[in-house]
Design an enzyme around this catalytic site. Structure first.
Site, PDB file in Angstrom:
ATOM      1  N   ARG A  77     -15.281   1.480 -25.143  1.00 10.21           N
ATOM      2  CA  ARG A  77     -13.960   1.743 -25.731  1.00 10.21           C
ATOM      3  C   ARG A  77     -13.498   0.520 -26.527  1.00 10.21           C
ATOM      4  O   ARG A  77     -13.944  -0.599 -26.296  1.00 10.21           O
ATOM      5  CB  ARG A  77     -12.919   2.086 -24.662  1.00 10.21           C
ATOM      6  CG  ARG A  77     -12.618   0.960 -23.657  1.00 10.21           C
ATOM      7  CD  ARG A  77     -11.390   0.149 -24.002  1.00 10.21           C
ATOM      8  NE  ARG A  77     -11.162  -0.932 -23.065  1.00 10.21           N
ATOM      9  CZ  ARG A  77     -11.566  -2.184 -23.252  1.00 10.21           C
ATOM     10  NH1 ARG A  77     -12.255  -2.514 -24.325  1.00 10.21           N
ATOM     11  NH2 ARG A  77     -11.283  -3.126 -22.360  1.00 10.21           N
TER      12      ARG A  77
ATOM     13  N   GLU B 292      -2.552  -4.885 -24.755  1.00 10.02           N
ATOM     14  CA  GLU B 292      -3.591  -5.713 -24.121  1.00 10.02           C
ATOM     15  C   GLU B 292      -3.024  -6.498 -22.958  1.00 10.02           C
ATOM     16  O   GLU B 292      -1.933  -7.071 -23.057  1.00 10.02           O
ATOM     17  CB  GLU B 292      -4.164  -6.671 -25.172  1.00 10.02           C
ATOM     18  CG  GLU B 292      -5.608  -6.999 -24.944  1.00 10.02           C
ATOM     19  CD  GLU B 292      -6.502  -5.768 -25.069  1.00 10.02           C
ATOM     20  OE1 GLU B 292      -6.812  -5.152 -24.017  1.00 10.02           O
ATOM     21  OE2 GLU B 292      -6.874  -5.416 -26.197  1.00 10.02           O
ATOM     22  N   HIS B 293      -3.765  -6.504 -21.880  1.00 14.10           N
ATOM     23  CA  HIS B 293      -3.363  -7.214 -20.658  1.00 14.10           C
ATOM     24  C   HIS B 293      -2.035  -6.697 -20.129  1.00 14.10           C
ATOM     25  O   HIS B 293      -1.220  -7.481 -19.630  1.00 14.10           O
ATOM     26  CB  HIS B 293      -3.276  -8.728 -20.904  1.00 14.10           C
ATOM     27  CG  HIS B 293      -4.608  -9.412 -20.870  1.00 14.10           C
ATOM     28  ND1 HIS B 293      -5.250  -9.730 -19.699  1.00 14.10           N
ATOM     29  CD2 HIS B 293      -5.440  -9.799 -21.861  1.00 14.10           C
ATOM     30  CE1 HIS B 293      -6.407 -10.324 -19.973  1.00 14.10           C
ATOM     31  NE2 HIS B 293      -6.551 -10.365 -21.282  1.00 14.10           N
TER      32      HIS B 293
ATOM     33  N   GLY C 100     -16.073  -7.264 -24.959  1.00  3.61           N
ATOM     34  CA  GLY C 100     -14.706  -6.728 -24.874  1.00  3.61           C
ATOM     35  C   GLY C 100     -14.652  -5.236 -25.165  1.00  3.61           C
ATOM     36  O   GLY C 100     -13.591  -4.684 -25.460  1.00  3.61           O
TER      37      GLY C 100
ATOM     38  N   SER D 251     -18.520  -2.306 -21.746  1.00  4.25           N
ATOM     39  CA  SER D 251     -19.849  -1.815 -21.346  1.00  4.25           C
ATOM     40  C   SER D 251     -19.930  -1.706 -19.830  1.00  4.25           C
ATOM     41  O   SER D 251     -20.598  -0.823 -19.295  1.00  4.25           O
ATOM     42  CB  SER D 251     -20.933  -2.754 -21.870  1.00  4.25           C
ATOM     43  OG  SER D 251     -20.746  -4.056 -21.365  1.00  4.25           O
TER      44      SER D 251
ATOM     45  N   ASP E   8      -9.773   1.233 -18.713  1.00  3.92           N
ATOM     46  CA  ASP E   8     -11.125   1.490 -19.218  1.00  3.92           C
ATOM     47  C   ASP E   8     -11.708   2.776 -18.642  1.00  3.92           C
ATOM     48  O   ASP E   8     -12.243   3.611 -19.380  1.00  3.92           O
ATOM     49  CB  ASP E   8     -12.031   0.294 -18.896  1.00  3.92           C
ATOM     50  CG  ASP E   8     -11.517  -0.985 -19.528  1.00  3.92           C
ATOM     51  OD1 ASP E   8     -10.652  -0.889 -20.416  1.00  3.92           O
ATOM     52  OD2 ASP E   8     -11.958  -2.073 -19.131  1.00  3.92           O
TER      53      ASP E   8
ATOM     54  N   LYS F 285     -17.529 -11.503 -17.660  1.00  2.00           N
ATOM     55  CA  LYS F 285     -16.512 -11.131 -16.677  1.00  2.00           C
ATOM     56  C   LYS F 285     -16.697 -11.896 -15.365  1.00  2.00           C
ATOM     57  O   LYS F 285     -15.790 -11.954 -14.550  1.00  2.00           O
ATOM     58  CB  LYS F 285     -16.571  -9.630 -16.402  1.00  2.00           C
ATOM     59  CG  LYS F 285     -15.904  -8.815 -17.474  1.00  2.00           C
ATOM     60  CD  LYS F 285     -14.403  -8.729 -17.282  1.00  2.00           C
ATOM     61  CE  LYS F 285     -13.946  -7.356 -16.846  1.00  2.00           C
ATOM     62  NZ  LYS F 285     -14.751  -6.282 -17.394  1.00  2.00           N
TER      63      LYS F 285
HETATM   64  P1  NG1 Z   1     -12.492  -5.798 -20.601  1.00  2.00           P
HETATM   65  O1  NG1 Z   1     -12.239  -5.984 -22.038  1.00  2.00           O
HETATM   66  O2  NG1 Z   1     -13.501  -4.725 -20.324  1.00  2.00           O
HETATM   67  O3  NG1 Z   1     -12.795  -7.080 -19.893  1.00  2.00           O
HETATM   68  C1  NG1 Z   1     -10.303  -5.852 -19.022  1.00  2.00           C
HETATM   69  C2  NG1 Z   1      -9.867  -4.847 -17.950  1.00  2.00           C
HETATM   70  C3  NG1 Z   1      -8.836  -3.838 -18.483  1.00  2.00           C
HETATM   71  C4  NG1 Z   1      -7.693  -4.550 -19.208  1.00  2.00           C
HETATM   72  C5  NG1 Z   1      -8.269  -5.516 -20.264  1.00  2.00           C
HETATM   73  C6  NG1 Z   1      -7.200  -6.331 -20.965  1.00  2.00           C
HETATM   74  C7  NG1 Z   1     -11.541  -4.205 -16.270  1.00  2.00           C
HETATM   75  C8  NG1 Z   1     -12.617  -3.256 -15.916  1.00  2.00           C
HETATM   76  N1  NG1 Z   1     -11.006  -4.069 -17.487  1.00  2.00           N
HETATM   77  O4  NG1 Z   1     -11.118  -5.203 -19.971  1.00  2.00           O
HETATM   78  O5  NG1 Z   1      -8.349  -3.067 -17.392  1.00  2.00           O
HETATM   79  O6  NG1 Z   1      -6.845  -5.222 -18.305  1.00  2.00           O
HETATM   80  O7  NG1 Z   1      -9.183  -6.442 -19.660  1.00  2.00           O
HETATM   81  O8  NG1 Z   1      -6.281  -5.484 -21.594  1.00  2.00           O
HETATM   82  O9  NG1 Z   1     -11.189  -5.072 -15.474  1.00  2.00           O
END
Ligand code: NG1
Length: 390
Positions: free
Chosen positions: A13, A19-20, A111, A114, A158, A202
Site C-alpha cells: 500500500r 501519517e503516524h 514504506g 511489504s 496497513d 522495522k
Molecule cells: P510502515 O510504513 O509499514 O512501517 C507503519 C505502521 C502503520 C502506520 C505507519 C505510519 C505497522 C505494520 N505499520 O507502517 O500502522 O502507523 O507506520 O503512518 O506497524
C-alpha cells in the site's frame, strides 16, 4: 505453479495522507498498490509450516502452528508469517500448517508495507488451508493486533487497506469502530512512488523510534485531556471533536514539553488534513491535495522528526519538477516518498528524479525499480477460489 497448489496474493500500500496517526485512532487515506506478495501453498495434514522464499536473501523458515509460536530472531522475515499464524491459532483450534512458496515484487523496507502484505497473505493461506473464514473487518482487526508479534506497536492501517482496498479508489479508514470509505482517484492524477535508497528497517533503531512516537502521542493526549478537564482515556477523535485545533494547540503549548507539543501538533494537524484531502480528491482539486501533501511532509519532518535528508531531497526535486505536492509515505526514517502530479507531467517528474537524484547516487540504471506510478488496486484475494482444501 505446482499441480493443485493454492495461490493467494496481498498487495502493498501507499499511504496518501494521514501519517503516524492510525495508532492515535485518527482516520488515514491509503490505497493498495499493483505490486504484491504472492504465496503458493499446499495444506499439510499436521501443524508444521514450511516457508521458502524465492528471494535468496530470505532463508527457509519453519515452525509449528500454535497459540504461542516462539519468534525467530528479531528482523527475521519468518516472524511476519508466525504473527499471522499465531493470531489465527488463537481464534481457531487445531489448525494445520502449509508448505508455502513466497514471492514478492514489492520493495522491502520501502514504506510500502511489504511486511503487512506478507502477514495478510499468510493469514489467507492458513485460512484457506483449513477451510475457515473470518469476516473482513474482524480479520483486519485481528491481523492489525496480530502483527504486533514482531514488536512494533502498529496502528492497523496497513492490514485494513491491504484487505479492504477497491480498485480505482483510495479509502479513508476510520478506527474504533473500523470502517473503510472509498473515494475514486481521478483518472488524470498520478501518484508517483520513489524510493530514497535508504532502507527503513522495522527492526532495530527505526522500531524504537516508531514505538517512542506512539508513547509520546499517548502521553501528550493524557496531559492535554487532563488540563481540559476530560477523562484521561478520552481518544484523539473525541478530543478533536470536543475542542478546536487552535484551542488544543494553545493548551498543548502551555502544558507539554517542547518535544511533546510538537508531536501533538503533528497529530492534530494531520488529523485535520485527512478529511480535507479526501474532499479535495472527491472534488478533483489537485492543487489543494498537493498543498496538503506538502504540509504533511513539513509536519512529519519538523514536528514529528521521522523524515530523512534523502526523503527531503526527493520531495524537493519532485516539487521542482512540477509535482503538485509530495511527502514521505509510511513510517519514514528512510523508505519512499509519494508525489502527486497530473498525468501529462508524470514523465517529466520521473526524468527529473532520475537525473537529479538517482544518477548522482549511481542508481540511474535501477530507476525502473526505484520509481513507479502507483495504480489504485484491489485488496488481497485467494486466486484459486474453486479449489477445496486438500
Ligand atoms: P510502515 O510504513 O509499514 O512501517 C507503519 C505502521 C502503520 C502506520 C505507519 C505510519 C505497522 C505494520 N505499520 O507502517 O500502522 O502507523 O507506520 O503512518 O506497524
Amino acid at each position: 505453479m505446482t499441480p493443485h497448489a493454492h495461490v493467494v496474493r496481498a498487495p502493498g500500500r501507499v499511504n496518501l495522507i494521514g501519517e503516524h496517526i492510525d495508532y492515535c485512532g485518527l482516520p488515514v487515506l491509503p490505497m493498495a498498490l499493483q505490486r504484491s506478495v504472492r504465496i503458493e501453498f499446499h495444506p499439510r495434514s499436521d501443524r508444521e509450516t514450511r516457508l521458502v522464499n524465492r528471494d535468496p536473501r530470505f532463508a527457509p523458515n519453519s515452525f509449528a502452528v500454535s497459540e504461542s509460536i516462539p519468534p525467530a530472531p528479531a528482523g527475521d522475515w519468518g516472524n511476519y508469517a508466525r504473527a499471522a499464524t499465531q493470531a489465527l491459532a488463537k481464534r481457531f483450534r487445531d489448525l494445520r500448517g502449509v508448505d508455502a512458496l513466497v514471492e514478492s515484487d514489492l520493495p522491502i523496507a520501502a514504506g510500502l508495507s511489504s511486511s503487512s502484505a506478507l502477514v495478510v497473505a499468510m493469514a489467507l493461506a492458513i485460512m484457506r488451508a483449513n477451510g475457515v473464514t473470518v469476516a473482513s473487518l474482524e480479520l483486519m482487526d485481528l491481523l492489525g493486533r496480530g502483527e504486533r508479534y514482531v514488536g512494533t506497536a502498529g496502528g492497523g492501517m496497513d492490514q485494513a487497506i491491504i484487505l479492504g482496498a477497491q480498485a480505482g479508489c483510495a479509502s479513508r479508514i476510520d478506527f474504533h469502530p473500523l470502517r473503510l470509505t472509498p473515494t475514486t482517484v481521478p483518472a488524470d492524477w498520478r501518484f508517483i512512488v520513489a524510493w530514497s535508497l535508504v532502507h527503513a528497517e522495522k527492526s532495530g533503531a527505526a522500531r524504537q523510534a516508531y514505538n517512542e512516537r506512539t508513547r509520546q502521542c499517548d502521553e501528550a493526549r493524557r496531559l492535554v485531556a487532563g488540563r481540559l478537564g476530560h477523562r484521561e482515556d478520552i481518544t484523539y477523535p473525541a478530543l478533536l471533536a470536543a475542542a478546536s485545533v487552535e484551542e488544543l494547540l494553545q493548551v498543548a503549548g502551555s502544558t507539554l514539553s517542547e518535544v511533546l507539543a510538537r508531536r501533538f501538533r503533528h497529530v492534530v494537524t494531520e488529523g485535520t488534513r485527512v478529511p480535507q484531502a479526501e474532499a479535495a480528491m472527491a472534488a478533483r482539486d489537485l492543487g489543494l491535495f498537493g498543498q496538503l501533501l506538502d504540509a504533511s511532509h513539513r509536519s512529519l519532518r519538523d514536528d514529528y522528526e521521522v523524515s530523512h535528508p534523502e526523503l527531503d531531497r526527493l520531495v524537493e526535486l519532485a516539487r521542482a519538477a512540477g509535482a503538485a505536492g509530495a511527502r514521505l509515505t509510511g513510517a519514514g526514517f528512510g523508505g519512499s516518498i509519494v508525489a502527486l502530479c497530473r498525468i501529462e507531467r508524470a514523465t517529466d517528474v520521473v526524468a527529473a528524479l532520475r537525473e537529479r537524484f538517482y544518477a548522482p547516487r549511481g542508481a540511474a540504471d535501477g530507476v525502473g525499480r526505484h520509481v513507479f506510478m502507483a495504480e489504485p488496486s484491489a485488496g488481497a484475494e485467494v486466486l484459486t477460489p474453486g479449489a477445496s482444501p486438500d
